[in-house]
Design a protein around this motif. Structure first.
Motif, short mmCIF file in Angstrom:
data_model
loop_
_atom_site.label_atom_id
_atom_site.label_comp_id
_atom_site.label_asym_id
_atom_site.label_seq_id
_atom_site.Cartn_x
_atom_site.Cartn_y
_atom_site.Cartn_z
N PRO A 48 13.90 -14.66 68.33
CA PRO A 48 13.06 -13.53 67.94
C PRO A 48 13.83 -12.22 68.11
CG PRO A 48 12.49 -14.28 70.14
CD PRO A 48 13.46 -15.27 69.58
N PRO A 49 13.47 -11.18 67.40
CA PRO A 49 14.16 -9.92 67.54
C PRO A 49 13.97 -9.32 68.92
CG PRO A 49 12.16 -9.62 66.24
CD PRO A 49 12.34 -11.10 66.45
N SER A 50 14.99 -8.62 69.39
CA SER A 50 14.89 -7.93 70.67
C SER A 50 13.92 -6.77 70.56
CB SER A 50 16.26 -7.42 71.10
OG SER A 50 17.13 -8.46 71.41
N ALA A 51 13.60 -6.21 71.71
CA ALA A 51 12.76 -5.03 71.73
C ALA A 51 13.46 -3.89 71.01
CB ALA A 51 12.45 -4.64 73.18
N GLN A 52 12.72 -2.90 70.60
CA GLN A 52 13.27 -1.78 69.86
C GLN A 52 14.36 -1.08 70.68
OE1 GLN A 52 10.43 1.22 68.92
NE2 GLN A 52 11.84 2.47 67.72
N LEU A 53 15.45 -0.76 70.01
CA LEU A 53 16.56 -0.08 70.66
C LEU A 53 16.15 1.36 70.97
CD1 LEU A 53 19.51 0.06 71.53
CD2 LEU A 53 20.11 0.60 69.17
N ARG A 54 16.20 1.72 72.25
CA ARG A 54 15.88 3.07 72.69
C ARG A 54 17.16 3.74 73.18
NH1 ARG A 54 10.70 4.47 74.19
NH2 ARG A 54 11.70 6.50 74.49
N THR A 55 17.70 4.62 72.35
CA THR A 55 18.94 5.30 72.73
C THR A 55 18.69 6.51 73.60
OG1 THR A 55 18.92 6.66 70.73
CG2 THR A 55 20.05 4.52 70.61
N LEU A 58 24.39 -16.03 81.68
CA LEU A 58 23.09 -15.36 81.69
C LEU A 58 23.27 -13.86 81.93
CD1 LEU A 58 21.09 -17.87 83.93
CD2 LEU A 58 21.28 -17.86 81.43
N GLY A 59 22.59 -13.05 81.12
CA GLY A 59 22.72 -11.60 81.28
C GLY A 59 24.11 -11.13 80.93
N THR A 60 24.56 -11.49 79.75
CA THR A 60 25.94 -11.29 79.32
C THR A 60 26.38 -9.83 79.37
OG1 THR A 60 25.88 -13.22 77.89
CG2 THR A 60 27.47 -11.50 77.33
N TYR A 99 26.22 -17.45 75.34
CA TYR A 99 25.87 -16.18 75.96
C TYR A 99 24.37 -15.93 75.80
CZ TYR A 99 30.90 -15.10 75.82
OH TYR A 99 32.27 -15.10 76.00
N VAL A 100 23.77 -15.29 76.82
CA VAL A 100 22.34 -14.99 76.80
C VAL A 100 22.11 -13.55 77.24
CG1 VAL A 100 20.05 -15.60 77.66
CG2 VAL A 100 21.81 -17.39 77.41
N ASP A 101 21.37 -12.79 76.44
CA ASP A 101 20.97 -11.43 76.81
C ASP A 101 19.80 -11.02 75.93
OD1 ASP A 101 21.08 -8.47 77.45
OD2 ASP A 101 22.89 -9.13 78.49
N ASN A 102 19.07 -9.98 76.34
CA ASN A 102 17.95 -9.52 75.52
C ASN A 102 18.03 -8.02 75.23
OD1 ASN A 102 17.28 -8.49 78.04
ND2 ASN A 102 15.09 -8.86 77.80
N ASP A 115 15.09 -13.30 77.19
CA ASP A 115 14.94 -12.86 78.57
C ASP A 115 15.44 -13.98 79.47
OD1 ASP A 115 13.86 -12.20 81.18
OD2 ASP A 115 12.56 -10.77 80.15
N VAL A 116 16.22 -13.63 80.49
CA VAL A 116 16.82 -14.67 81.33
C VAL A 116 15.78 -15.44 82.14
CG1 VAL A 116 19.04 -13.51 81.50
CG2 VAL A 116 17.28 -13.03 83.20
N ILE A 117 14.59 -14.90 82.32
CA ILE A 117 13.60 -15.62 83.12
C ILE A 117 13.02 -16.81 82.36
CG2 ILE A 117 13.00 -13.55 84.42
CD1 ILE A 117 10.37 -13.44 82.87
N ASP A 118 13.25 -16.87 81.03
CA ASP A 118 12.71 -17.97 80.23
C ASP A 118 13.74 -19.10 80.18
OD1 ASP A 118 11.30 -19.60 78.57
OD2 ASP A 118 10.98 -18.10 77.00
N ILE A 119 13.95 -19.73 81.33
CA ILE A 119 14.99 -20.76 81.44
C ILE A 119 14.72 -21.94 80.53
CG2 ILE A 119 15.91 -22.52 83.01
CD1 ILE A 119 17.27 -19.86 83.30
N ASP A 120 13.47 -22.35 80.40
CA ASP A 120 13.16 -23.51 79.56
C ASP A 120 13.59 -23.25 78.12
OD1 ASP A 120 12.08 -24.82 81.74
OD2 ASP A 120 10.03 -24.17 81.31
N ARG A 121 13.26 -22.08 77.60
CA ARG A 121 13.63 -21.74 76.23
C ARG A 121 15.15 -21.64 76.09
NH1 ARG A 121 14.85 -17.20 73.43
NH2 ARG A 121 14.39 -17.23 71.20
#
Length: 269
Positions: free
Chosen positions: A8-15, A81-83, A106-109, A135-141
């Motif tokens: 799924p797409p990440s949250a909106q990029l907030r610069t 995790l959390g690349t 690699y995993v990051d959100n 999100d790194v807390i979603d280990i199953d996914r």
């Protein structure tokens, strides 16, 4: 082989708001950050100038530990995790320089990490890399998605560097318990974490973007569960096998007792 799993797409990029991954990139001297990240990072460095050499020492720990796992322990599968933002040498560059057939996920959100994910997917043809937006807390996914690239019936080295201090208790312990139970014997877990000496830094992060929990050395060690720590155990990042580092180490007295790291193995008995 390089790929990006359907995510799924990440949250909106907030610069206009600082983000931990981009601030960390600023500490490392990277270029993938915005004005808000630089402003916050400079404020943090005014509180604790040692954070920049600590970040660099942590990055070199990543390279040394990945090299040891690939070279000395025959590990060919890595889950990061959390690349964070791509900063050379990346994990796959280290692992594949030792064993070209290494496979790395690699995993990051963070949305900006997603935009740079292609830089993480420059695998050698003998191996493979993948990027999961999660999100790194979603280990199953994460493990379902990672199974497209990694074989969890064989040993996997999982790394979580400068990550868990952003998660409040009991999340790290809970997710690591689930993760450890699903890794086969001979798998590895690599963790780095800041220490309570950085309380002033933690307070500044908490006020601006949230910081979970500072943990002492005993609490960090507990995150490894029944995994057996490799020598030299839980130490400052610059003290983990420094003889393997081809570049000059950061001055130890400058960053001593600010962070801790270790690599541990799931027993085979």
């Amino acid at each position: 082989m390089a790929s990006m799993t359907g995510t799924p797409p990440s949250a909106q990029l907030r610069t206009d708001q600082p983000h931990p991954a981009r601030v960390y990139d600023f500490y490392l001297g990277g270029k993938d950050h915005f004005g808000a990240d630089r402003e916050f990072g400079q404020r943090i460095l005014s509180i604790c100038p040692q954070l920049r050499p600590l970040a660099r020492a942590n990055r070199r720990f990543l390279a040394r530990s990945a090299g040891v796992l690939a070279r000395d322990h025959g590990i060919r599968q890595f889950l990061d995790l959390g690349t964070g933002l791509p900063t050379s040498p990346n994990l796959h560059e280290v692992a594949q320089s030792v064993a070209p057939d290494s496979r790395v996920v690699y995993v990051d959100n963070d949305p900006i990490v997603l935009t740079h994910a292609r830089a993480l997917l420059t695998s050698r043809p003998e191996g493979a890399t993948d990027y999961i937006d999660s999100d790194v807390i979603d280990i199953d996914r994460i493990m379902r998605q990672a199974a497209r690239t990694l074989d969890f019936d064989r040993p996997v080295a999982v790394s979580a560097l400068a990550l868990f201090h952003f998660l409040p208790d009991p999340r790290p312990a809970d997710l690591l318990a689930r993760l450890r139970s699903r890794l086969v014997p001979g798998s590895f877990l690599t963790i780095s974490h800041v220490l309570p000496a950085l309380q002033d830094v933690a307070a500044a992060y908490q006020a601006k973007m949230g910081l979970g929990t500072l943990r002492d050395r005993d609490e960090i060690t507990a995150l490894f569960g029944d995994f057996e720590l490799l020598e030299p155990g839980l130490v400052d990042p610059y003290l983990w096998r420094p003889e393997l580092d081809p570049v000059e180490q950061e001055p130890g007295d400058e960053i001593a007792n600010l962070g801790a790291c270790a690599v541990a193995r799931k027993p085979t008995d």
